[in-house]
Scaffold this active site. Structure first.
Site, mmCIF file in Angstrom:
data_model
loop_
_atom_site.group_PDB
_atom_site.id
_atom_site.type_symbol
_atom_site.label_atom_id
_atom_site.label_comp_id
_atom_site.label_asym_id
_atom_site.label_seq_id
_atom_site.Cartn_x
_atom_site.Cartn_y
_atom_site.Cartn_z
ATOM 1 N N VAL A 119 0.899 -1.154 0.000
ATOM 2 C CA VAL A 119 0.000 0.000 0.000
ATOM 3 C C VAL A 119 0.941 1.208 0.000
ATOM 4 O O VAL A 119 1.558 1.516 1.015
ATOM 5 C CB VAL A 119 -0.939 -0.007 1.222
ATOM 6 C CG1 VAL A 119 -1.800 1.257 1.258
ATOM 7 C CG2 VAL A 119 -1.826 -1.256 1.194
ATOM 8 N N PRO A 120 1.099 1.855 -1.146
ATOM 9 C CA PRO A 120 2.217 2.785 -1.363
ATOM 10 C C PRO A 120 2.090 4.164 -0.711
ATOM 11 O O PRO A 120 2.004 5.187 -1.384
ATOM 12 C CB PRO A 120 2.263 2.890 -2.891
ATOM 13 C CG PRO A 120 0.839 2.720 -3.301
ATOM 14 C CD PRO A 120 0.271 1.708 -2.346
ATOM 15 N N CYS A 121 2.132 4.185 0.617
ATOM 16 C CA CYS A 121 2.068 5.463 1.326
ATOM 17 C C CYS A 121 3.301 6.320 1.050
ATOM 18 O O CYS A 121 3.257 7.540 1.233
ATOM 19 C CB CYS A 121 1.873 5.239 2.815
ATOM 20 S SG CYS A 121 3.143 4.232 3.596
ATOM 21 N N HIS A 122 4.371 5.710 0.566
ATOM 22 C CA HIS A 122 5.581 6.477 0.246
ATOM 23 C C HIS A 122 5.365 7.399 -0.949
ATOM 24 O O HIS A 122 6.146 8.312 -1.181
ATOM 25 C CB HIS A 122 6.770 5.532 -0.022
ATOM 26 C CG HIS A 122 6.561 4.597 -1.164
ATOM 27 N ND1 HIS A 122 5.854 3.408 -1.029
ATOM 28 C CD2 HIS A 122 6.946 4.661 -2.464
ATOM 29 C CE1 HIS A 122 5.835 2.794 -2.202
ATOM 30 N NE2 HIS A 122 6.490 3.531 -3.087
ATOM 31 N N ARG A 123 4.295 7.198 -1.700
ATOM 32 C CA ARG A 123 4.011 8.023 -2.873
ATOM 33 C C ARG A 123 3.252 9.304 -2.528
ATOM 34 O O ARG A 123 2.872 10.049 -3.414
ATOM 35 C CB ARG A 123 3.224 7.209 -3.905
ATOM 36 C CG ARG A 123 4.019 6.026 -4.451
ATOM 37 C CD ARG A 123 3.230 5.211 -5.442
ATOM 38 N NE ARG A 123 3.968 3.997 -5.785
ATOM 39 C CZ ARG A 123 3.408 2.885 -6.212
ATOM 40 N NH1 ARG A 123 2.097 2.814 -6.387
ATOM 41 N NH2 ARG A 123 4.148 1.821 -6.483
#
Length: 157
Positions: A119-123
């Site tokens: 779940v790409p919270c880094h984006r």
């Protein structure tokens, strides 16, 4: 609940889940013994993470089962729609969820994301393009965004 520890370029990751899906993937700042025999319920996650780090995977295809409030789950679902190699601001994410005033709640839910990378919270970045808070550390967020960037920085020398 099954768990496994795998080596990644950013440190040791702990993967947790069962036949109902993945519940958590976290990167650790401690050393753990790498799991030699991966539980069957976690094998796909391990392989897909390896492919991601090798540059061979841009989209994950895994059953997810994180624990969180309904609001957190809505935010995490919205994160899944951010394409590989792209970023959005917390403000844009709040607008996507239908409430621009919820920016702080959206940021808090983003910070509670239990499924590192998948779940790409880094984006999610600041409105000014800055790398704002990241539970895994800003150095890891920077690495992940550079890893996903379609434009690779080349050395001048």
């Amino acid at each position: 609940m099954e768990k496994a520890f795998i080596q990644t370029p950013l440190g040791i990751a702990k993967i947790e889940g069962d036949e109902d899906g993945l519940s958590a993937i976290t990167v650790l700042d401690t050393s753990e013994e790498i799991t030699k025999i991966i539980p069957e319920a976690l094998e796909d996650a391990m392989y897909q993470l390896q492919e991601y780090f090798e540059g061979q995977r841009k989209v994950f295809d895994l059953e997810l089962n994180p624990e969180g409030t309904d609001f957190q789950r809505r935010v995490w679902e919205a994160l899944l729609n951010i394409p590989f190699g792209k970023t959005v601001s917390y403000l844009e994410l709040s607008k996507t969820l239908g409430d621009v005033k919820a920016i702080r709640a959206v940021a808090a839910a983003n910070g509670k994301n239990p499924l590192w990378i998948i779940v790409p919270c880094h984006r999610v970045i600041g409105s000014d393009g800055s790398l704002t808070g990241y539970a895994g550390g800003l150095h890891r967020k920077k690495w992940l965004l550079e890893h996903e960037s379609p434009v690779k920085q080349q050395s001048l020398f």
